[in-house]
Scaffold this motif. Structure first.
Motif, PDB file in Angstrom:
ATOM      1  N   PRO A 172      26.340  -0.920  53.801  1.00 50.78           N
ATOM      2  CA  PRO A 172      27.248   0.107  54.325  1.00 50.78           C
ATOM      3  C   PRO A 172      27.799  -0.339  55.686  1.00 50.78           C
ATOM      4  O   PRO A 172      27.057  -0.861  56.523  1.00 50.78           O
ATOM      5  CB  PRO A 172      26.348   1.343  54.471  1.00 50.78           C
ATOM      6  CG  PRO A 172      25.162   1.065  53.599  1.00 50.78           C
ATOM      7  CD  PRO A 172      24.965  -0.403  53.619  1.00 50.78           C
ATOM      8  N   ARG A 204      37.793  -2.915  60.110  1.00 51.77           N
ATOM      9  CA  ARG A 204      37.562  -2.233  58.834  1.00 51.77           C
ATOM     10  C   ARG A 204      36.700  -0.984  58.973  1.00 51.77           C
ATOM     11  O   ARG A 204      36.566  -0.221  58.020  1.00 51.77           O
ATOM     12  CB  ARG A 204      36.921  -3.217  57.847  1.00 51.77           C
ATOM     13  CG  ARG A 204      37.903  -4.272  57.368  1.00 51.77           C
ATOM     14  CD  ARG A 204      37.213  -5.542  56.872  1.00 51.77           C
ATOM     15  NE  ARG A 204      38.219  -6.471  56.367  1.00 51.77           N
ATOM     16  CZ  ARG A 204      39.007  -7.214  57.143  1.00 51.77           C
ATOM     17  NH1 ARG A 204      38.902  -7.125  58.452  1.00 51.77           N
ATOM     18  NH2 ARG A 204      39.903  -8.024  56.625  1.00 51.77           N
ATOM     19  N   SER A 205      36.130  -0.789  60.133  1.00 56.87           N
ATOM     20  CA  SER A 205      35.216   0.334  60.339  1.00 56.87           C
ATOM     21  C   SER A 205      35.970   1.596  60.723  1.00 56.87           C
ATOM     22  O   SER A 205      36.940   1.555  61.494  1.00 56.87           O
ATOM     23  CB  SER A 205      34.219  -0.033  61.448  1.00 56.87           C
ATOM     24  OG  SER A 205      33.413   1.065  61.795  1.00 56.87           O
ATOM     25  N   ASP A 206      35.508   2.730  60.193  1.00 59.36           N
ATOM     26  CA  ASP A 206      36.077   4.010  60.599  1.00 59.36           C
ATOM     27  C   ASP A 206      35.610   4.350  62.017  1.00 59.36           C
ATOM     28  O   ASP A 206      34.498   3.979  62.418  1.00 59.36           O
ATOM     29  CB  ASP A 206      35.627   5.119  59.638  1.00 59.36           C
ATOM     30  CG  ASP A 206      36.186   4.925  58.244  1.00 59.36           C
ATOM     31  OD1 ASP A 206      37.287   4.358  58.125  1.00 59.36           O
ATOM     32  OD2 ASP A 206      35.506   5.327  57.275  1.00 59.36           O
ATOM     33  N   SER A 265      28.135   5.644  56.802  1.00 60.73           N
ATOM     34  CA  SER A 265      29.424   5.381  56.174  1.00 60.73           C
ATOM     35  C   SER A 265      29.251   5.255  54.667  1.00 60.73           C
ATOM     36  O   SER A 265      28.243   4.744  54.184  1.00 60.73           O
ATOM     37  CB  SER A 265      30.022   4.085  56.726  1.00 60.73           C
ATOM     38  OG  SER A 265      31.201   3.740  56.034  1.00 60.73           O
ATOM     39  N   LYS A 267      31.505   3.611  53.088  1.00 56.85           N
ATOM     40  CA  LYS A 267      32.261   2.387  52.836  1.00 56.85           C
ATOM     41  C   LYS A 267      31.319   1.187  52.875  1.00 56.85           C
ATOM     42  O   LYS A 267      30.654   0.935  53.875  1.00 56.85           O
ATOM     43  CB  LYS A 267      33.345   2.219  53.909  1.00 56.85           C
ATOM     44  CG  LYS A 267      34.213   0.982  53.730  1.00 56.85           C
ATOM     45  CD  LYS A 267      35.102   0.775  54.950  1.00 56.85           C
ATOM     46  CE  LYS A 267      36.051   1.942  55.140  1.00 56.85           C
ATOM     47  NZ  LYS A 267      36.978   1.690  56.277  1.00 56.85           N
ATOM     48  N   ASN A 268      31.274   0.426  51.786  1.00 62.37           N
ATOM     49  CA  ASN A 268      30.465  -0.786  51.758  1.00 62.37           C
ATOM     50  C   ASN A 268      31.319  -1.996  52.097  1.00 62.37           C
ATOM     51  O   ASN A 268      32.533  -2.017  51.835  1.00 62.37           O
ATOM     52  CB  ASN A 268      29.817  -0.977  50.385  1.00 62.37           C
ATOM     53  CG  ASN A 268      28.662  -0.019  50.168  1.00 62.37           C
ATOM     54  OD1 ASN A 268      28.175   0.602  51.111  1.00 62.37           O
ATOM     55  ND2 ASN A 268      28.221   0.096  48.928  1.00 62.37           N
ATOM     56  N   ILE A 269      30.671  -3.016  52.633  1.00 65.67           N
ATOM     57  CA  ILE A 269      31.389  -4.234  53.006  1.00 65.67           C
ATOM     58  C   ILE A 269      30.518  -5.424  52.653  1.00 65.67           C
ATOM     59  O   ILE A 269      29.282  -5.363  52.755  1.00 65.67           O
ATOM     60  CB  ILE A 269      31.723  -4.242  54.526  1.00 65.67           C
ATOM     61  CG1 ILE A 269      32.785  -5.290  54.855  1.00 65.67           C
ATOM     62  CG2 ILE A 269      30.477  -4.459  55.363  1.00 65.67           C
ATOM     63  CD1 ILE A 269      34.183  -4.837  54.550  1.00 65.67           C
TER      64      ILE A 269
END
Length: 407
Positions: A172, A204-206, A265, A267-269
């Motif tokens: 994440p 790319r991070s919020d 998050s 969102k995965n990266i």
């Protein structure tokens, strides 16, 4: 360079008891023990005990560094103060481990052969309020509060050092990677996290959610705790570790209020995505720098060509002054003219022009010596040191060096 190792430990939210300080002092003849931390360094030999065992018994944070390229960052938590499942997502083989045992959670990042250019030397002296340990204390508190930016940075470094095995690893992506604080930068410097990877993650991070007053929001849920549960927290507070109690209480109140932890998050990266982005950014930056350098070079040569007659006149004027400083300036200007005529493919024209100037001032041995040292004139007699002087002069004044034309 001689051998060097440094071991550091720190507690979070509490102080060591007198007995604990006494026990720790006996671990090494020259260990420095304070109310909340300890440190020992070695220029030979090493610490005779397991530093992680010392961490588990007395402390919450451990840092280790050696000048042969090894760093260790370890955090200890009470098991009920952190989300073990969340932290475990960042585990990376033997390099970054998350282990729960005996009511504690140990996060340990061990980096071997990790040669870095630290912003601070191995032999720096730190004051008693060691700024670096304070920074890692902030990371420790954040991990208890669900802010995983610190462990994400450790994960990045673990992936980079074990690239073949971990290129496709996915975790994440914490919020706020574009809003790193001083403590995150201290961690990144300590273990040498790649700046390009950090920048790619930041892009790319919020962002972190707007700051609110979490204590006020969470206070609305205090009434949902049973009287027995509140008394448990009060008893734990009396027993000592206020930070751990605060973290556990916040965690439970968030659960009751169903409030998300602030930097989690969905969102995965993957490391590969970040590495590819960092590589592309580096290539773009290299092209930009190259183009900028080429443009500056073109502009410089254009100015040389525009002012060529003026520069030749300036050379003659400076030589005519018959002063050491003036000779030095004249030689630098000649170097600029040599650059120009070499670029034109006619360096011989330049050498002929230099010989004419030398013939015009035949008695100025100081000036002639400088021309010989630059390699523009042959010496009248052999000088054993001349080749060495010429090499040093060329290193100091490379052909494409931009000469200041302001006078």
């Amino acid at each position: 360079m001689s051998e060097f190792q440094r071991y550091q430990w720190k507690v979070v939210g509490r102080s060591l008891s007198a007995k604990q300080r006494g026990d720790i002092s006996e671990l090494s003849s020259h260990i420095s023990v304070r109310s909340d931390s300890a440190e020992v360094s070695y220029h030979w030999s090493g610490f005779k005990h397991d530093p992680i065992a010392v961490l588990k018994r007395y402390f919450d944070i451990h840092l280790y560094e050696a000048n042969w390229g090894t760093q260790d960052v370890a955090f200890r938590f009470d098991a009920d103060t952190v989300e073990v499942a969340d932290l475990s997502l960042f585990a990376m083989g033997e390099t970054l481990t998350v282990v729960e045992a005996d009511g504690s959670v140990l996060v340990d990042a061990w980096f071997e052969e990790n040669w870095i250019e630290s912003a601070h030397g191995y032999y720096d002296e730190y004051d008693e309020a060691d700024w670096r340990l304070d920074a890692f204390e902030a990371i420790h508190r954040q991990l208890m509060d669900g802010d995983y930016r610190g462990i994400f940075l450790l994960w990045l470094n673990a992936c980079e050092l074990n690239l073949e095995e971990n290129a496709d690893s996915t975790v994440p992506l914490p919020m706020g990677m574009g809003q790193l604080k001083d403590e995150h930068k201290t961690l990144a410097d300590f273990v040498g996290v790649c700046g390009g990877l950090m920048k790619a993650a930041a892009e790319r991070s919020d962002p972190l959610p707007a700051e609110t007053a979490p204590q006020e929001d969470l206070a609305h849920h205090l009434g949902k705790l049973s009287k027995a549960r509140k008394e448990e927290y009060l008893q734990q507070l009396l027993d000592g570790d206020a930070t751990a109690v605060q973290s556990a209480l916040r965690r439970e109140l968030r659960s009751l209020g169903k409030q998300p932890r602030r930097s989690r998050s969905v969102k995965n990266i993957s490391y590969r995505e970040l590495a590819d982005a960092a590589r592309c950014a580096a290539e773009q930056e290299a092209r930009r720098i190259k183009e900028e350098k080429e443009k500056r070079r073109r502009d410089y040569l254009a100015e040389l060509e525009r002012r060529e007659d003026e520069i030749w006149d300036r050379v003659n004027e400076r030589v005519a002054k018959k002063e050491t400083k003036a000779y030095d300036e004249a030689v630098l200007l000649l170097r600029a003219l040599e650059d120009l005529w070499t670029t034109r493919g006619d360096r011989e024209y330049f050498l002929n022009a230099v010989r004419l100037i030398a013939e015009e001032f035949p008695r100025l041995t100081g000036f002639r010596g400088r021309l010989e040292e630059a390699g523009w004139l042959n010496p009248k007699r052999e000088h054993l040191l001349l080749p060495i002087k010429r090499e040093r002069w060329s290193e100091k004044n490379p052909l494409q060096r931009e000469i200041d034309l302001k006078w």
